[in-house]
Design an enzyme around this catalytic site. Structure first.
Site, PDB file in Angstrom:
ATOM      1  N   GLY A  46       0.831  -1.202   0.000  1.00  0.00           N
ATOM      2  CA  GLY A  46       0.000   0.000   0.000  1.00  0.00           C
ATOM      3  C   GLY A  46       0.860   1.244   0.000  1.00  0.00           C
ATOM      4  N   GLN A  51       2.808  10.107   1.393  1.00  0.00           N
ATOM      5  CA  GLN A  51       4.128   9.463   1.376  1.00  0.00           C
ATOM      6  C   GLN A  51       4.944   9.860   0.149  1.00  0.00           C
ATOM      7  OE1 GLN A  51       2.298   5.366   2.186  1.00  0.00           O
ATOM      8  NE2 GLN A  51       4.229   5.242   3.298  1.00  0.00           N
ATOM      9  N   CYS A  94       5.693  -0.028   7.131  1.00  0.00           N
ATOM     10  CA  CYS A  94       5.321   1.146   6.355  1.00  0.00           C
ATOM     11  C   CYS A  94       6.525   1.578   5.528  1.00  0.00           C
ATOM     12  CB  CYS A  94       4.904   2.267   7.310  1.00  0.00           C
ATOM     13  SG  CYS A  94       4.384   3.769   6.463  1.00  0.00           S
ATOM     14  N   LEU A  95       6.280   1.934   4.275  1.00  0.00           N
ATOM     15  CA  LEU A  95       7.383   2.337   3.402  1.00  0.00           C
ATOM     16  C   LEU A  95       8.047   3.618   3.908  1.00  0.00           C
ATOM     17  CD1 LEU A  95       5.865   1.533  -0.109  1.00  0.00           C
ATOM     18  CD2 LEU A  95       7.572   0.223   1.178  1.00  0.00           C
ATOM     19  N   HIS A 136      -4.731   1.263   7.443  1.00  0.00           N
ATOM     20  CA  HIS A 136      -3.390   1.851   7.584  1.00  0.00           C
ATOM     21  C   HIS A 136      -3.225   3.006   6.586  1.00  0.00           C
ATOM     22  CE1 HIS A 136       1.213   1.280   7.858  1.00  0.00           C
ATOM     23  NE2 HIS A 136       1.040   2.105   6.835  1.00  0.00           N
ATOM     24  N   GLU A 137      -3.649   2.768   5.339  1.00  0.00           N
ATOM     25  CA  GLU A 137      -3.472   3.794   4.294  1.00  0.00           C
ATOM     26  C   GLU A 137      -4.420   4.980   4.512  1.00  0.00           C
ATOM     27  OE1 GLU A 137      -0.873   3.542   2.630  1.00  0.00           O
ATOM     28  OE2 GLU A 137      -0.497   1.428   3.078  1.00  0.00           O
ATOM     29  N   HIS A 140      -3.013   7.388   6.887  1.00  0.00           N
ATOM     30  CA  HIS A 140      -2.015   8.296   6.299  1.00  0.00           C
ATOM     31  C   HIS A 140      -2.671   9.588   5.804  1.00  0.00           C
ATOM     32  CE1 HIS A 140       1.889   6.326   6.183  1.00  0.00           C
ATOM     33  NE2 HIS A 140       1.386   5.204   5.711  1.00  0.00           N
TER      34      HIS A 140
HETATM   35 NI    NI Z   1       2.294   3.333   5.667  1.00  0.00          NI
END
Ligand code: NI
Length: 172
Positions: A46, A51, A94-95, A136-137, A140
């Site tokens: 995701g 991000q 998480c990226l 989660h996304e 963000h």
């Molecule tokens: Ni994330």
């Protein structure tokens, strides 16, 4: 399409409330395509707009296993309609916090409404890993990271690790 640089925590742009997309146009599609490409390249399941330094309410995800064909989903202006009482715990990553994982408990199922890349309205039930990823996304887009669901001690430990990593990356 192009690969976009992924912001690393801590970064004030990851803490901002994103704004709704007014119209799904060519620019939106270009951003979504680049986000999908960036997500697969990372690789991740995701990726949310903040991000990649955009403040649009968009995220992309694909939780199919590596064996299956890619099934990228683009969710524009996503909203939670309902969540299950039953909870699920996944070790989340998480990226924007590479190589850091912690268990997070969230509803096992979530129903979300969103627009797709053609501006068409959807209402979908996500379950299991898809539900965790979608929540989660969506977090963000509200400036919330998965570490915000952890204890203050864990959060500050992980933030310290990230500050150190970012210093090392800046020097290399
Ligand atoms: Ni994330």
């Amino acid at each position: 399409m192009s690969l976009l640089p992924i912001l690393l925590h801590p970064d004030p742009r990851l803490k901002k409330l994103c704004v709704p997309v007014q119209s799904v146009d060519a620019e939106t599609r270009k951003l979504a395509d680049s986000m999908i490409e960036t997500m697969y390249d990372a690789p991740g399941v995701g990726l949310a707009a903040p991000q990649v330094a955009s403040d649009a309410r968009i995220f992309v995800m694909d939780c199919t296993d590596s064996e299956s064909d890619n099934q990228p989903l683009v969710l524009i202006n996503p909203e939670i309609i309902s969540v299950s009482e039953e909870l699920n715990t996944y070790s989340e990553g998480c990226l924007s916090l590479p190589d850091l994982f912690e268990d997070v408990e969230r509803p096992k199922q979530v129903r979300m409404s969103f627009l797709d890349i053609d501006g068409k309205q959807h209402n979908e039930l996500f379950d299991g890993l898809w539900a965790t990823c979608a929540q989660h996304e969506l977090d963000h887009l509200n400036g919330v990271l998965f570490i915000d669901h952890l204890s203050r001690m864990k959060r500050s430990m992980m933030t310290k690790k990230m500050v150190k990593l970012k210093k090392e990356l800046a020097l290399s």
